[in-house]
Design an enzyme around this catalytic site. Structure first.
Site, short mmCIF file in Angstrom:
data_model
loop_
_atom_site.label_atom_id
_atom_site.label_comp_id
_atom_site.label_asym_id
_atom_site.label_seq_id
_atom_site.Cartn_x
_atom_site.Cartn_y
_atom_site.Cartn_z
N GLU A 230 8.36 7.97 -0.81
CA GLU A 230 7.71 7.52 0.42
C GLU A 230 7.58 6.01 0.31
O GLU A 230 6.70 5.52 -0.41
CB GLU A 230 6.32 8.16 0.55
CG GLU A 230 6.35 9.65 0.80
CD GLU A 230 6.90 9.99 2.17
OE1 GLU A 230 6.82 9.15 3.09
OE2 GLU A 230 7.44 11.09 2.31
N CYS A 264 1.64 1.78 5.78
CA CYS A 264 3.11 1.86 5.83
C CYS A 264 3.58 2.15 7.25
O CYS A 264 4.74 1.88 7.57
CB CYS A 264 3.61 2.92 4.86
SG CYS A 264 2.84 4.52 5.15
P1 NAD Z 1 4.29 -0.55 -5.66
O1 NAD Z 1 5.68 -0.09 -5.47
O2 NAD Z 1 4.06 -1.89 -6.22
O3 NAD Z 1 3.47 0.45 -6.62
C1 NAD Z 1 3.34 1.83 -6.33
C2 NAD Z 1 3.02 2.56 -7.62
O4 NAD Z 1 4.16 2.52 -8.47
C3 NAD Z 1 1.87 1.98 -8.42
O5 NAD Z 1 1.10 3.03 -8.96
C4 NAD Z 1 2.58 1.21 -9.52
O6 NAD Z 1 1.82 1.03 -10.69
C5 NAD Z 1 3.76 2.12 -9.79
N1 NAD Z 1 4.92 1.48 -10.41
C6 NAD Z 1 5.28 0.17 -10.43
N2 NAD Z 1 6.42 0.00 -11.12
C7 NAD Z 1 6.82 1.22 -11.54
C8 NAD Z 1 7.93 1.70 -12.28
N3 NAD Z 1 8.89 0.90 -12.72
N4 NAD Z 1 8.02 3.02 -12.54
C9 NAD Z 1 7.07 3.88 -12.07
N5 NAD Z 1 5.99 3.48 -11.38
C10 NAD Z 1 5.86 2.16 -11.09
O7 NAD Z 1 3.59 -0.38 -4.24
P2 NAD Z 1 2.13 -0.83 -3.80
O8 NAD Z 1 2.11 -2.31 -3.71
O9 NAD Z 1 1.12 -0.13 -4.64
O10 NAD Z 1 2.07 -0.19 -2.34
C11 NAD Z 1 2.57 -0.85 -1.22
C12 NAD Z 1 3.89 -0.26 -0.78
O11 NAD Z 1 3.77 1.14 -0.63
C13 NAD Z 1 4.34 -0.78 0.57
O12 NAD Z 1 5.71 -1.12 0.54
C14 NAD Z 1 4.12 0.39 1.49
O13 NAD Z 1 4.93 0.41 2.62
C15 NAD Z 1 4.38 1.54 0.59
N6 NAD Z 1 3.72 2.73 1.11
C16 NAD Z 1 4.48 3.74 1.63
C17 NAD Z 1 3.87 4.85 2.17
C18 NAD Z 1 4.67 6.00 2.72
O14 NAD Z 1 4.10 7.08 2.89
N7 NAD Z 1 5.95 5.85 3.03
C19 NAD Z 1 2.48 4.93 2.20
C20 NAD Z 1 1.75 3.87 1.69
C21 NAD Z 1 2.37 2.79 1.14
#
Ligand code: NAD
Length: 501
Positions: A230, A264
């Site tokens: 997502e 999002c």
């Molecule tokens: P992010 O990608 O920075 O982090 C998300 C999660 O992934 C965190 O828990 C982080 O610690 C973890 N993570 C980071 N690197 C990783 C790796 N290499 N392997 C595994 N896990 C890892 O995102 P964010 O800044 O926390 O959230 C914002 C983003 O999320 C925005 O782009 C937003 O659009 C998206 N988002 C999408 C939805 C949806 O349902 N489509 C909903 C909410 C947010």
């Protein structure tokens, strides 16, 4: 240790230990042991037990709302209505429907009439949930609850920005008397998420940014673990010439600025027909002036803080880029001076697709406006994006709304409303293009938490030997050829026989 600070005040809120890769492996091993008994329980019994979590959550709703509101800097109504209530509702939905959704499904066989077949849904094992900070409760527990009801154990890795929300989820879970190892939380940065993917889990549900999602998908690919992704969004809102200006304006202001635009499915870009563009823009600017922004702990506010510091710089960069390329600033445009992290609700007019504000995800309180001459032009701009999560169409004509909705390339298109689709757990939610892979919510998402086991058996008493088994003979070939021509050939006898199948 991971330290958590309130974005609205900078106050220290608490800390949690970072889990090492060994901690993560131990958590997954414990989860696997707990899942063995859990996965054997009848679906109805699992659903009934998970409902205890919902009941405890609602009993302690004020506590949960406080933690979410403080750690994210979001108003309490946001925390209640967009986090706690959706999780309670999703739990109720899956608890009521899971038995039917996961019941074995008969498959009618069209050629092998002497056989019977069905699919049986069997829990995958341990599901890893990796979640972001913008809706730290609903985006972690929604997936966790569905996975649990489907018979899995869950290990959750929440965002490093909002660890206390998941600590509270775990505290409430443990207080229900459900097995502690069945739902566990590991904390840390990206490395902890990667350690979870590497710890032998059977499925990953990841919610986060596109770049991280690609790394997660690559890791899952190497291990051949299914993953649901997502990712980001860039929701367009098409305002048709016949749209209700007042409702559309209020929808843009709510859809663009709720949770400070850190959603999002936020309204990020508006394509307004020239017949209503100026009136709509004026009304939006007027409504933005009425918004109350501030620390949610000090009184009633509509718009809270920016949860993650980097988003302030991202918002500033979008404004700079847009103004440098000819956009007009109609509201906001800068971070607020003083305590806490706040960015003013911002409206940019005269935008176009040379500007990042119309093409890259913002994830902050900025909405760009563009005037269009036709429905076709609006659809073309809406589809001119590498993302496709949510989209919105505003029109008084229901048929036009549906017609446009079916042409906009997105996972969900909502007519005359914003954001609401995520609150309907019966409907599939997810993105196309770079907004993700797979879906959460709905019947299919519950089944996706299971391995599909196809079982085939004889309809009649088994013979000693099937006619097509060894030894082969010239007669077998002759009869098989006749049969194939009769069933699949083009003659009238063939078509009559073919109709039987
Ligand atoms: P992010 O990608 O920075 O982090 C998300 C999660 O992934 C965190 O828990 C982080 O610690 C973890 N993570 C980071 N690197 C990783 C790796 N290499 N392997 C595994 N896990 C890892 O995102 P964010 O800044 O926390 O959230 C914002 C983003 O999320 C925005 O782009 C937003 O659009 C998206 N988002 C999408 C939805 C949806 O349902 N489509 C909903 C909410 C947010």
């Amino acid at each position: 240790m991971l330290k958590s600070h309130a974005p609205a005040t900078g106050a220290f809120l608490g800390e949690v230990p970072v889990s090492s890769p060994e901690d993560v492996q131990r958590a997954v091993a414990r989860a696997r042991r707990a899942q063995e008994a859990w996965g054997l329980l009848p679906v109805a019994e699992r659903a009934e037990r998970v409902l205890r979590f919902r009941n405890a959550l609602i009993d302690r709703a004020e506590e949960m709302v406080d933690v979410i509101s403080r750690e994210c800097g979001k108003p309490k109504p946001d925390a209640l209505l967009h986090e706690v209530v959706p999780v309670a509702d999703l739990t109720t939905y899956y608890a009521k429907r899971a038995e039917r959704i996961l019941a074995p499904q008969e498959i009618e066989l069209h050629l092998l009439k002497h056989k019977r077949a069905y699919v049986h849904y069997s829990p995958r094992g341990v599901v890893g949930v990796i979640s972001p900070w913008n809706f730290p409760f609903t985006l972690s527990m929604g997936d966790a609850i569905a996975a649990l009801i489907a018979g899995n154990a869950v290990v959750l890795k929440p965002s490093e920005v909002t660890p206390l929300v998941s600590q509270k989820s775990k505290e409430i879970w443990d207080a229900t008397g459900l097995p502690e190892d069945l739902f566990q939380v590991v904390h840390g940065y990206g490395g902890t998420g990667a350690a979870l993917i590497d710890a032998g889990v059977n499925k990953i549900v990841f919610t986060g940014g596109v770049a991280t999602g690609k790394r997660v998908a690559a890791m899952c690919g190497e291990r051949l673990i299914p993953c649901t992704l997502e990712l980001g969004g860039k929701a367009p809102l098409i305002a048709c010439a016949d749209a209700d200006v007042e409702r559309t304006a209020r929808a843009i202001v709510f859809g663009g600025f709720v949770n400070s635009g850190q959603v999002c499915v936020s309204v990020e870009r508006v394509y307004a027909h020239e017949a209503i563009h100026d009136r709509l823009l004026e009304r939006v600017v007027g409504l933005v002036a009425e918004l109350r922004q501030g620390d949610p702990d000090t009184g009633t506010v509509d718009v809270g803080a920016i949860t993650f510091p980097k988003q302030l710089e991202i918002a500033e960069a979008h404004v700079r880029d847009a103004l440098g390329k000819g956009a007009e600033l109609r509201a906001g445009g800068k971070r607020r001076e003083g305590q806490g992290m706040f960015f003013e609700p911002t409206i940019l007019a005269k935008c176009d697709h040379r500007m990042t504000v119309m093409t890259q995800e913002i994830f902050g309180p900025l909405v760009g406006f563009m005037k269009v001459a036709s429905e076709e032009e609006a659809i073309a701009h809406a589809n001119d994006s590498h993302l496709g999560l949510n989209a919105y169409v505003f029109t008084k004509d229901r048929d036009r709304g549906r017609r446009i909705a079916e042409r906009v390339v997105a996972g969900s298109v909502v007519v005359n409303d914003v954001l609401v689709n995520h609150a309907a757990p019966e409907t599939p939610f997810g993105g196309v293009k770079q907004s993700g892979l797979g879906r959460v919510h709905g019947e299919q998402a519950l089944r996706d938490f299971c391995d599909v086991r196809h079982v085939m058996y004889d309809r009649f008493a088994s013979m000693e030997r099937e006619p097509i088994w060894f030894p082969y003979s010239p007669e077998l070939l002759k009869w098989a050829l006749k049969g194939a021509k009769a069933i699949f050939g083009g003659g009238s006898l063939a078509s009559k026989i073919g109709e039987l199948f």
